[in-house]
Each structure stands twice: as C-alpha cells, then as structure tokens.
Design an enzyme around this catalytic site. Structure first.
Site, PDB file in Angstrom:
ATOM      1  N   ASP A   1       0.867  -1.176   0.000  1.00 47.54           N
ATOM      2  CA  ASP A   1       0.000   0.000   0.000  1.00 47.54           C
ATOM      3  C   ASP A   1       0.908   1.232   0.000  1.00 47.54           C
ATOM      4  O   ASP A   1       2.134   1.128   0.127  1.00 47.54           O
ATOM      5  CB  ASP A   1      -0.976  -0.013   1.178  1.00 47.54           C
ATOM      6  CG  ASP A   1      -2.219   0.841   0.865  1.00 47.54           C
ATOM      7  OD1 ASP A   1      -2.153   1.651  -0.082  1.00 47.54           O
ATOM      8  OD2 ASP A   1      -3.240   0.712   1.554  1.00 47.54           O
TER       9      ASP A   1
HETATM   10  C1  BGC Z   1      -5.052   3.192   0.082  1.00 48.30           C
HETATM   11  C2  BGC Z   1      -5.205   2.199  -1.039  1.00 48.30           C
HETATM   12  C3  BGC Z   1      -5.104   2.904  -2.360  1.00 48.30           C
HETATM   13  C4  BGC Z   1      -3.771   3.622  -2.408  1.00 48.30           C
HETATM   14  C5  BGC Z   1      -3.530   4.329  -3.719  1.00 48.30           C
HETATM   15  C6  BGC Z   1      -3.807   4.036  -0.074  1.00 48.30           C
HETATM   16  O1  BGC Z   1      -3.746   5.062   0.854  1.00 48.30           O
HETATM   17  O2  BGC Z   1      -5.027   2.512   1.313  1.00 48.30           O
HETATM   18  O3  BGC Z   1      -6.419   1.515  -0.920  1.00 48.30           O
HETATM   19  O4  BGC Z   1      -5.236   2.001  -3.405  1.00 48.30           O
HETATM   20  O5  BGC Z   1      -3.714   4.574  -1.377  1.00 48.30           O
HETATM   21  O6  BGC Z   1      -4.360   5.393  -3.886  1.00 48.30           O
END
Ligand code: BGC
Length: 742
Positions: free
Chosen positions: A281
């Site tokens: 993530d």
């Molecule tokens: C979130 C993800 C997301 C990623 C990219 C993160 O902060 O937890 O679910 O896909 O950002 O935007």
C-alpha cells in the site's frame, strides 16, 4: 461423437493455451536475461503522478528521467488517453522499452459512478455488482488505465472505520460472493481485452479489524478468525483470477502485513498458489520503520521482499536498497527475479509489449465514457442499493397525483457529493452528468406537481437560521421529503469517526418538520451505518440511500415513486449506540446470553441498552410483502459427502411486484470449537409479481458445514445442525433440523 469432437477441441485448446503461457513465460525469461539488476528493481518501483495524489505527498522532480532510465515499472494516478500516452512515450525511450503499467483507484466507477461498494453490497445482486465493475473497467481501460486498485474485500464489523464504505460489509459469505463478482467484472473476458483491467484484491489482510475502528491501527486477532472470517473473500478473489493483490498498512498480531511472510508467502503464494503480484500500500514498506518493525528503509526493503511484497508503492525503499542487499548477499537475485517475472507476465498478458499505447485511444475514450447505456445501468444498480428501513404509514410509494412536494435538506441540491468517497475527479469533464437529488425528482414529477425547496441547515454547523424557511415550505406541501446524513467524505480512508450520529442540527430540523403534521419521508445519505435513534423511533418513513453515484437523483426518484420497488438488505448491522461496537450478527452465544431485550441479571448485556442492534444484518423492507412457506428438506440425516436438497415456496402477498432476498442461515449446535449463533450460507434474490409464488431450491453440502477445528484444519464434525431461512438474520421464517453423520 459430438462429445469426442468437443473433447478433441478442448484438448487442442488446452495445447494452444499451454503454448501461449509457455510463450509468455519464455518471453519473460529472455527479457529478464537482458535486464540489469537496476532495471529489474525499476520494475518493482511504483510512483504516483504529481497532479493527483492519494497518500502523503511525495515530491520527485526527476520522475520523467527515472522513467527513461528504466527505474519505474508502474505509475498510479495517471489517467486519460493523452496523459497515459505521454508517460508511456517516456518508457519507450528506456533501454529495454518495457511499458509502464497505469494503476488507479477505480473503486465504484470511473466517469459514470456507481453506488459506493457498501451500498452496492446492499443490493445482494451479484450480476448487477459484476456489471457495475464491468462498466467501470470499460471506461477506465478506454482512458489508458490497465489496473484498478479494487475490489476492497476487507470484512468490516466496525462502522467507526471510515473504509466500511469501500467493502461489502460484515459477512464472509456475502463478501466472498461479491469479491468474486467484482473481480470477474473488472477482468471481464480476461486480460488483454481492451475493456478489461487487472483487479487488485485489497488490503491483505485484516485491515478492516483495526482496533477501535481507527484507520491504520493494529489488528489483534486469533488465527482462526483470520482464516475463517477475514481471508475467505481474498481466496474468492484468487479463485476469480485476480491478477494482483495489495497488502495493508496494519500489523497483524505485531507483524505488519507488508512484512508478513505467513500471509503473503505461506498462504497467498503458497497454499493458494497465487501467480499474480503483490503491491504494497502507499508507503507501507517504508512505514514498517515507523511501526518499529524495521530499523531503517533498507531493513524494511529486506523484510518486505522476503515476505512476498513485489512492488513498492511510493516508499522508495526498494529503489534505494535492494541492489545493495543483493550485493551484500542478504537477498538472492532469484527473489527479485521472481517478483519481476510476476510483473512482466502481466505486462505481456495485457498485450503491452505488442502495443504499449493500445489502451490510450482518445476517440475510443470519448465514445466509451459518454455511452448512455452506462448511465442507465448506474441508475438501475443505484435503485437496487437503496434500503427501505421504515414505511409505517405507507406514505411510500408516493402518489403520482401529489400537488406540492417540499424537498428539504442540505443534501438535496448537492451534485458531486453523490459520487461518494473514492470517486475520481476527472478534471477535464464537468459534472453536469451527475444527477442531483433535486434534478432526479424534477425529472420524475409530472407538470401538475410543484416542487418546493429549502436547505434548512448545513450538514455540520449548529446554525438553525434556515429552519423557519424550511417549516414555511413544508407547510405548503402535501408531502415533505428531507435529505440528510453525513458528508460524503466523512466515510472513506482516514475517515474514522468516534461518534457516528447524524452530524449538526439535521435531526433537530426533522423534529421541527415533524411538528408541521405533514407526512415526512427521510432520506439518509451516508457511507456507513449511522446511529439515528430519534429519527428511527419518531419518523414514520426512512429510506437509506447511502451515496448512490452519478445517477443518484434519478434512482432515488424511481424508488420514491415505486418505479423501482426497494429490495436492498443491510450488509452491516446498525448499532443503537457506538458503545455496542463491534457489533455483528454472527457472534457466539456466550455462556450467559440474555433471555430477552430487558434481561440484565448476570447476563452478557449492557445495562443501559437493549440487547439488540437498531437494524439487523440482512434487514430491508419492500412496498410489497412476502410469505415464506412449505419448507421441505430431502432428508434429515446427511453423510459427510452427501447433500440435502432444501425446497421452499415464496409468495408475493402484496400489491406491488418486487424482489426479495431470501437468506439461508445455518447453526452448528455443538462444535469442538464454539460456532456462531447463525451464519449466512446461501441466498437468492427472487422477483415476483403480485400474487405469484415461486418454488426455491437450495443445497446443503459439506462446504457449508465446515469450519476450522482446534488444530485449524478445515473440516466437518458429525452432529446436529439447524437450518433457518428468513428475510433477515433476525426475521427467520422457516426452520428445520438435520444431522450430519460420518
Ligand atoms: C489506500 C489504497 C489505495 C492507495 C492508492 C492508499 O492510501 O489505502 O487503498 O489504493 O492509497 O491510492
């Protein structure tokens, strides 16, 4: 003969498919041989664009040069046929011309937006959910996107957690079915088709169980609960062919998911044989330092790659440390090769080596994004997601002859908010295609109905100066519709709330409007279950509309007027009070369950609350009524490898055509580990005309009766079971008992 012929064709098809995979694997291998270690590490590195950031802002002025130097393998937040082309052109200047992947959070639609995923889950309509993902994929792929960071398949039992809006709710069975449908929807007929994007099951794992419902917080849970409750939707995503996974920010029992070899290597890539790749993530590899699990970014890179995280989103830990770790013999290059292979394979499957620009076609983008069929589908899915909570005085559906309607509340004229959280801000497209609730009602009412408006109050402020105008308007109307709730971005990432009531003075506004004596319909807009006891107890008519997407206004009007008879059922339990959280229907009985709502003597209950939630999992009303009858089970004893056929009749006993979600629950009476008081194991959504009866069939087999025993083996145990069929987890209409024998 035909059978043999088909068999032969199947055999040939098998050879061809095998040959194709072989070819891709061979291509991957030969490319890998040409790559320097630096170029390999580049494939494991993902950066965001500068103009749309979905995490802590990072500044890198050299991004373009980095792409040309082969140091970036994928990008997020680059969208649109033109922009993606511009970036891809940079990749085509790199030594090996390895195309970039473009990933984006296409969570519930791209240009056309659909209900937030929790709302869609309330439809219990798997084909509709799959179709909504299909449309989203079609639009995104026409905009140069190869990859969506969806579906989020985290089980969520705590409505304080803002990301409940992004998943399918609290139940493992429903969540697994929806996970499967969404992956199928996004990936369509398979990677390489111009209307498909790679799915990404996230957040692996247990992210939804953050202590206290506070986003990013630790998770502490038994291994049994992890295996039995939180992981099955991820397994369903693998079974549906999900191309990628994203891990999660949280630690699980002290080990950050990003550095967790047990879940990523042993379970996902081992036991489940997942062949795709795992993305971290945003910054989660680097954050292992902050967790106190890695001593520095180099240590974090070591822990993450060893644990099976293939791609580093935005932390730079891989980029600046993996080469050194290889040179120091701390990790072997085969570990890196395995990760790179997984990524390159997907780039080949997407056809990007043949034509890196194949998804970036402005003409196709224009055609696909403005396809009117998409709006039609969004409207249908939105109507299916609405949950009717109360219709005591049968004010709904509204009569077509009403002379005057007052439409009141801070949500009525909002436009973009109807998208809900996680909608993509398509800068180059204005928002005129989003149908506000006001416009939707205007589109619906005939010339003879007058619509009046008053805002009444803001969502959050304490200012009541708009009440007088709202009351004045209400007094002139035959029916008052009031649209209230939480701000669209009060639910979402990092949007945990300790108090999940209706904000501001909105319920006070309702109190005043009730005093007018006019019939009042309350619409509640929210991204999560809210607590609204006064409204629930005092208002006669309540419709939960969540955030329904770009066709929200039309869909709400369809429901209010009965052009769509509501059929949604809650995918999460609604508490009476935050103090009851976590609250979910499939809990254990304990040794001292209360006898009834009021029982407080030495039982497992709160002194200051009844023992039930406000609204139960699976609950939702319709304008019609359904009768459940004639339950028959084929036998009352089942051998482990046998099955039981269940038959019942469902009759529409009311005056409107409508759909009912018939829910089948099971209780294992005695187990070598304690079993839940009931567990959803099947459901069917059935459409019936007034007076119509349909016979439904279900099958009970071993899979539905299995669980993880004391040694954490997935197994069945002989013994007594109860079968329950009903209209919600608390409205069981039919029951039968049966025995599982060896
Ligand atoms: C979130 C993800 C997301 C990623 C990219 C993160 O902060 O937890 O679910 O896909 O950002 O935007």
């Amino acid at each position: 003969m035909q059978k043999y012929f088909l068999g032969f064709v199947g055999f040939l098809f098998g050879i061809v498919t095998y040959a194709q995979t072989q070819t891709i694997d061979q291509k991957v291998d030969s490319l890998l041989q040409k790559m320097t270690l630096e170029e390999k590490i580049g494939q494991l590195n993902q950066y965001t664009s500068d103009w749309h950031q979905t995490g802590p802002i990072t500044i890198n002025p050299n991004k373009q040069a980095d792409i040309i130097n082969g140091q970036i393998g994928s990008m997020l937040n680059v969208m649109g046929a033109n922009y993606t082309r511009q970036y891809q052109e940079l990749a085509m200047q790199s030594r090996l011309k390895i195309p970039l992947l473009f990933g984006l959070d296409v969570i519930h639609g791209y240009k056309t937006t659909f209900p937030i995923p929790l709302a869609e889950a309330a439809s219990w309509d798997l084909p509709a959910i799959e179709l909504s993902a299909r449309v989203a994929a079609t639009e995104a792929a026409a905009s140069g996107i190869h990859w969506t960071f969806a579906p989020m398949v985290d089980i969520a039992r705590d409505p304080r957690w803002g990301r409940v809006m992004e998943g399918a709710g609290e139940d493992t069975y429903l969540g697994s079915k929806i996970a499967y449908a969404r992956v199928k929807g996004f990936q369509g007929d398979g990677l390489g088709n111009l209307n498909s994007v790679m799915a990404c099951a996230k957040h692996f794992a247990a992210y939804g169980a953050a202590v206290g419902g506070r986003d990013y917080n630790s998770v502490d849970m038994s291994e049994r609960m992890l295996l039995e409750t939180y992981l099955p939707p991820f397994k369903a995503a693998v079974d549906a062919g999900a191309a990628t996974f994203m891990n999660s920010f949280n630690d699980i029992n002290g080990i950050p998911a990003t550095g967790n070899a047990y879940i990523q290597r042993d379970i996902l890539k081992g036991k489940w044989n997942f062949q795709g790749f795992v993305l971290s993530d945003w910054g989660s590899i680097g954050e292992m330092v902050t967790h106190g699990y890695a001593k520095d970014p180099k240590d974090a890179a070591y822990l993450a790659i060893t644990a099976g995280s293939d791609v580093d989103m935005e932390s730079n830990a891989y980029r600046y440390n993996l080469a050194q770790l290889v040179q120091e013999n701390k990790i072997s290059v085969t570990l890196i090769d395995d990760a790179v292979r997984r990524i390159l394979r997907k780039k080949f499957e997407l056809g990007l080596f043949e034509d890196p620009y194949r998804y970036a076609d402005p003409t196709r983008q224009q055609e696909v994004l403005f396809n009117p069929e998409h709006a039609k589908i969004a409207r249908e899915v939105a109507a299916k997601s609405v949950v009717l909570l109360k219709n005591e005085k049968q004010i709904l559906p509204l009569s077509k002859d009403l002379k005057t309607i007052a439409f009141i509340g801070p949500m009525v004229k909002l436009k973009r908010a109807n998208h809900g959280f996680w909608a993509i801000d398509l800068k180059e497209i204005d928002s005129s295609y989003i149908v506000s609730q006001w416009e939707g009602l205007q589109n619906k009412v005939g010339k003879n109905t007058k619509l009046l408006y008053a805002k009444g109050c803001d969502i959050e402020s304490t200012d009541k100066s708009g009440f007088a105008q709202a009351i004045k308007v209400a007094k002139k109307a035959d029916v008052v519709i009031v649209s209230i709730g939480e701000r669209y971005n009060m639910s979402g990432e990092a949007k945990s709330r300790s108090n999940i009531g209706i904000p501001g003075v909105q319920e006070d506004l309702l109190k005043e409007l009730k005093k007018t004596g006019k019939p009042v319909v309350v619409l509640i807009n929210a991204g999560r279950p809210l607590v609204f006891n006064w409204t629930a107890d005092n208002m006669s008519t309540i419709v939960y509309t969540w955030w329904l997407g770009s066709e929200a206004g039309n869909a709400i009007a369809d429901v209010l007027y009965g052009d769509y008879n509501p059929s949604g059922k809650l995918p999460m339990t609604f508490p009476r009070d935050e103090g009851q959280i976590p609250i979910y229907y499939n809990h254990f009985n304990t040794g001292r369950p209360p006898k009834d709502e009021q029982d407080k003597i030495n039982v497992s209950a709160y002194l200051d609350l009844p023992s039930s939630p406000k609204y139960h999992f699976g609950f939702g009303l319709s304008y019609t009524t359904f009768q459940y009858s004639d339950l028959k089970i084929s036998q009352s004893q089942m051998q482990t490898d046998g099955s039981i056929d269940v038959e019942m009749k469902l009759t529409n006993t009311g005056e409107y055509a409508g759909a009912e979600v018939v829910q089948l629950y099971i209780k294992d009476i005695v187990g070598s580990v304690v079993r839940p008081i009931l567990e959803l194991k099947d459901f069917q959504k059935v459409n019936l005309a007034p007076g119509e009866t349909q016979t439904l069939h279900f099958k009970i087999d071993k899979e539905k009766l299995s669980f993880f025993n004391q040694r954490l083996e997935w197994t069945t145990e002989p013994g007594a079971f109860e079968l329950m069929i009903g209209a919600s987890s608390a409205d069981i209409r039919l029951r039968a008992n049966f025995e599982l024998t060896n």
